[in-house]
Design a protein around this motif. Sequence first.
Motif, PDB file in Angstrom:
ATOM      1  N   ALA A 206      -6.448  17.520  14.582  1.00  0.00           N
ATOM      2  CA  ALA A 206      -7.332  17.304  13.421  1.00  0.00           C
ATOM      3  C   ALA A 206      -7.334  15.829  13.033  1.00  0.00           C
ATOM      4  CB  ALA A 206      -6.875  18.161  12.244  1.00  0.00           C
ATOM      5  N   ALA A 207      -6.143  15.223  12.980  1.00  0.00           N
ATOM      6  CA  ALA A 207      -6.063  13.806  12.590  1.00  0.00           C
ATOM      7  C   ALA A 207      -6.798  12.937  13.610  1.00  0.00           C
ATOM      8  CB  ALA A 207      -4.609  13.374  12.469  1.00  0.00           C
ATOM      9  N   ARG A 208      -6.667  13.289  14.894  1.00  0.00           N
ATOM     10  CA  ARG A 208      -7.341  12.500  15.932  1.00  0.00           C
ATOM     11  C   ARG A 208      -8.866  12.568  15.762  1.00  0.00           C
ATOM     12  NH1 ARG A 208      -3.973  13.340  19.851  1.00  0.00           N
ATOM     13  NH2 ARG A 208      -4.759  15.402  20.354  1.00  0.00           N
ATOM     14  N   THR A 209      -9.362  13.787  15.523  1.00  0.00           N
ATOM     15  CA  THR A 209     -10.812  13.951  15.337  1.00  0.00           C
ATOM     16  C   THR A 209     -11.290  13.138  14.135  1.00  0.00           C
ATOM     17  OG1 THR A 209     -10.667  16.164  16.233  1.00  0.00           O
ATOM     18  CG2 THR A 209     -12.643  15.669  14.959  1.00  0.00           C
ATOM     19  N   VAL A 210     -10.559  13.228  13.025  1.00  0.00           N
ATOM     20  CA  VAL A 210     -10.982  12.505  11.818  1.00  0.00           C
ATOM     21  C   VAL A 210     -11.004  11.009  12.100  1.00  0.00           C
ATOM     22  CG1 VAL A 210     -10.351  11.918   9.443  1.00  0.00           C
ATOM     23  CG2 VAL A 210     -10.207  14.294  10.217  1.00  0.00           C
ATOM     24  N   ARG A 211      -9.961  10.501  12.784  1.00  0.00           N
ATOM     25  CA  ARG A 211      -9.915   9.066  13.110  1.00  0.00           C
ATOM     26  C   ARG A 211     -11.139   8.657  13.922  1.00  0.00           C
ATOM     27  NH1 ARG A 211      -4.917   9.567  15.497  1.00  0.00           N
ATOM     28  NH2 ARG A 211      -3.529   9.944  13.755  1.00  0.00           N
TER      29      ARG A 211
ATOM     30  N   VAL B  21      -3.023  11.660   3.273  1.00  0.00           N
ATOM     31  CA  VAL B  21      -3.262  11.468   4.703  1.00  0.00           C
ATOM     32  C   VAL B  21      -3.407   9.998   5.087  1.00  0.00           C
ATOM     33  CG1 VAL B  21      -4.339  13.738   4.942  1.00  0.00           C
ATOM     34  CG2 VAL B  21      -5.784  11.747   4.445  1.00  0.00           C
ATOM     35  N   TRP B  22      -3.279   9.094   4.094  1.00  0.00           N
ATOM     36  CA  TRP B  22      -3.545   7.674   4.365  1.00  0.00           C
ATOM     37  C   TRP B  22      -2.727   7.153   5.557  1.00  0.00           C
ATOM     38  CZ3 TRP B  22      -6.815   3.779   3.288  1.00  0.00           C
ATOM     39  CH2 TRP B  22      -6.414   2.507   3.695  1.00  0.00           C
ATOM     40  N   THR B  23      -1.403   7.332   5.505  1.00  0.00           N
ATOM     41  CA  THR B  23      -0.539   6.727   6.527  1.00  0.00           C
ATOM     42  C   THR B  23      -0.741   7.423   7.869  1.00  0.00           C
ATOM     43  OG1 THR B  23       1.001   6.152   4.791  1.00  0.00           O
ATOM     44  CG2 THR B  23       1.835   6.035   7.038  1.00  0.00           C
ATOM     45  N   GLU B  24      -0.874   8.741   7.847  1.00  0.00           N
ATOM     46  CA  GLU B  24      -1.098   9.477   9.095  1.00  0.00           C
ATOM     47  C   GLU B  24      -2.386   8.995   9.789  1.00  0.00           C
ATOM     48  OE1 GLU B  24      -1.429  13.695   8.546  1.00  0.00           O
ATOM     49  OE2 GLU B  24      -1.525  14.096  10.711  1.00  0.00           O
TER      50      GLU B  24
ATOM     51  N   ASN C  15      -7.258  19.320   7.896  1.00  0.00           N
ATOM     52  CA  ASN C  15      -6.391  20.404   8.334  1.00  0.00           C
ATOM     53  C   ASN C  15      -5.158  19.853   9.052  1.00  0.00           C
ATOM     54  OD1 ASN C  15      -8.138  22.244   7.228  1.00  0.00           O
ATOM     55  ND2 ASN C  15      -9.352  22.474   9.100  1.00  0.00           N
ATOM     56  N   ASP C  16      -4.113  20.702   9.169  1.00  0.00           N
ATOM     57  CA  ASP C  16      -2.849  20.253   9.768  1.00  0.00           C
ATOM     58  C   ASP C  16      -3.008  20.034  11.264  1.00  0.00           C
ATOM     59  OD1 ASP C  16      -1.699  20.448   7.325  1.00  0.00           O
ATOM     60  OD2 ASP C  16      -0.846  22.443   7.656  1.00  0.00           O
ATOM     61  N   GLY C  17      -2.145  19.201  11.801  1.00  0.00           N
ATOM     62  CA  GLY C  17      -2.063  19.062  13.257  1.00  0.00           C
ATOM     63  C   GLY C  17      -2.598  17.735  13.755  1.00  0.00           C
ATOM     64  N   ASP C  18      -2.039  17.299  14.901  1.00  0.00           N
ATOM     65  CA  ASP C  18      -2.425  16.003  15.485  1.00  0.00           C
ATOM     66  C   ASP C  18      -3.883  15.982  15.900  1.00  0.00           C
ATOM     67  OD1 ASP C  18       0.130  15.294  15.130  1.00  0.00           O
ATOM     68  OD2 ASP C  18       0.747  15.540  17.229  1.00  0.00           O
TER      69      ASP C  18
ATOM     70  N   LEU D  85     -24.658  16.074  10.209  1.00  0.00           N
ATOM     71  CA  LEU D  85     -24.109  15.522  11.455  1.00  0.00           C
ATOM     72  C   LEU D  85     -22.619  15.180  11.309  1.00  0.00           C
ATOM     73  CD1 LEU D  85     -27.093  13.251  12.577  1.00  0.00           C
ATOM     74  CD2 LEU D  85     -26.448  15.513  13.448  1.00  0.00           C
ATOM     75  N   LEU D  86     -22.275  14.693  10.141  1.00  0.00           N
ATOM     76  CA  LEU D  86     -20.879  14.341   9.855  1.00  0.00           C
ATOM     77  C   LEU D  86     -19.979  15.568   9.957  1.00  0.00           C
ATOM     78  CD1 LEU D  86     -19.411  11.795   8.912  1.00  0.00           C
ATOM     79  CD2 LEU D  86     -19.988  12.428   6.568  1.00  0.00           C
ATOM     80  N   LEU D  87     -20.403  16.651   9.308  1.00  0.00           N
ATOM     81  CA  LEU D  87     -19.587  17.872   9.311  1.00  0.00           C
ATOM     82  C   LEU D  87     -19.547  18.488  10.708  1.00  0.00           C
ATOM     83  CD1 LEU D  87     -20.459  19.375   5.836  1.00  0.00           C
ATOM     84  CD2 LEU D  87     -18.211  18.636   6.634  1.00  0.00           C
ATOM     85  N   ALA D  88     -20.651  18.361  11.461  1.00  0.00           N
ATOM     86  CA  ALA D  88     -20.646  18.882  12.831  1.00  0.00           C
ATOM     87  C   ALA D  88     -19.629  18.105  13.670  1.00  0.00           C
ATOM     88  CB  ALA D  88     -22.045  18.775  13.441  1.00  0.00           C
ATOM     89  N   ALA D  89     -19.567  16.786  13.467  1.00  0.00           N
ATOM     90  CA  ALA D  89     -18.632  15.966  14.241  1.00  0.00           C
ATOM     91  C   ALA D  89     -17.180  16.264  13.835  1.00  0.00           C
ATOM     92  CB  ALA D  89     -18.950  14.488  14.026  1.00  0.00           C
ATOM     93  N   LEU D  90     -16.953  16.526  12.560  1.00  0.00           N
ATOM     94  CA  LEU D  90     -15.579  16.790  12.093  1.00  0.00           C
ATOM     95  C   LEU D  90     -15.123  18.188  12.481  1.00  0.00           C
ATOM     96  CD1 LEU D  90     -15.864  15.092   8.587  1.00  0.00           C
ATOM     97  CD2 LEU D  90     -14.306  14.414  10.430  1.00  0.00           C
ATOM     98  N   GLY D  91     -16.061  19.121  12.573  1.00  0.00           N
ATOM     99  CA  GLY D  91     -15.776  20.480  13.036  1.00  0.00           C
ATOM    100  C   GLY D  91     -14.596  21.117  12.329  1.00  0.00           C
ATOM    101  N   SER D  92     -13.646  21.677  13.095  1.00  0.00           N
ATOM    102  CA  SER D  92     -12.540  22.428  12.496  1.00  0.00           C
ATOM    103  C   SER D  92     -11.406  21.506  12.032  1.00  0.00           C
ATOM    104  CB  SER D  92     -12.011  23.450  13.494  1.00  0.00           C
ATOM    105  OG  SER D  92     -11.555  22.746  14.633  1.00  0.00           O
ATOM    106  N   ALA D  93     -11.629  20.196  12.061  1.00  0.00           N
ATOM    107  CA  ALA D  93     -10.569  19.277  11.612  1.00  0.00           C
ATOM    108  C   ALA D  93     -10.451  19.251  10.094  1.00  0.00           C
ATOM    109  CB  ALA D  93     -10.855  17.864  12.133  1.00  0.00           C
TER     110      ALA D  93
END
Length: 318
Positions: free
Chosen positions: A37-42, A74-77, A32-35, A125-133
Amino acid sequence: RAAPSTFGAPVSPQGVDAPLRRSAVFLVLVMNDGDEAARTVREVLADLDGLVRTVGFRDLANPVSCTVGIGSRVWTELTGRKQPAELHPFREIAGAAHTAVSTPGDLLFHIWSDRQDLCFELERLLLAALGSAVTTADEVSGFRYFDTRDLLGFVDGTANPVGPDLPASTLVGDEDPELAGGSYVVVQKYLHPLAAWQALTTEQQERIIGRTKADGVELDDAVEGQKSHKTLATITDEDGEHDILRDNMPFGRPGHGEFGTYFIGYSRHLWVIERMLERMFVGDPPGLHDRILDFSTPQTGTTFFVPPTTVLAALDAG
Ligand code: HEM
């Protein structure tokens, strides 16, 4: 062909070359868009190894693994690095009769184990950790079917590279030194009109695939005219034959008339898989497409890069 010259030096591939297991989950997500979301995924990707160990430690006799692929959008972000040399979104291939569609997806999680419940638990568990990202684009649970057969009834995976050919075919080497040890991965979810396939004779089916049905023995390549799936998917040039690693899995819901093959191919070079798709969908010669496509329709098509573990572990610092 030579193995990547970095092979033996400290490249740290994800478990691309791990032995194939009985169950798998293929999870394709859009970030999803936004910093935030990217932070959570990282954060989640940087600790993926920890999550895998959390689930895996609960049954030491049955390993569970997960490889993650990242799409070009999303690679570079996510990584702050230049794009892998060949990475780009899946390019649609429109043949005269069939089209390899291109569908969205920024992250691929390929989870596998001999126990389906371990795959399920890791996905949960993976999807719970990623949540709304993230938003789920596609989710398939596959199973091994008898002696590694697909739902068309043929033994699938025989020609996969083994031994030293495996890293040489699947892992990026000196051609992209910063990302050595990574792999390109392409996924396509196919559905089969099984009744139409079963209406063919075994001999007709064998000519389409290019191997015998009972034993999986190779038939001779056609010299001219209609070529089999096996022949169209063989890519040869002055460097010899270019293999990829396939871990196709059957999936289905007979009560809904759904019978499928989830195609997943790992390769050192993206162009090799693209050339295979071109030969299947356009045909060689053009017009004589792969007849497997008359009984297999792709619903998805997405390309990712599987970074080495060092790249994943460094994401948290970003
Ligand atoms: C070979 C099934 C899609 C690449 C085979 C074989 C079967 C099979 C039964 C012969 C046994 C073996 O060597 O593994 C399927 C099914 C598909 C599918 C059911 C989808 C519905 C694809 C796609 C690609 C591909 C999309 C590549 C983009 C290959 C390759 C081989 C192969 C490289 C080995 C050729 C050789 O003998 O060197 N496939 N396949 N397949 N397939 Fe597929």
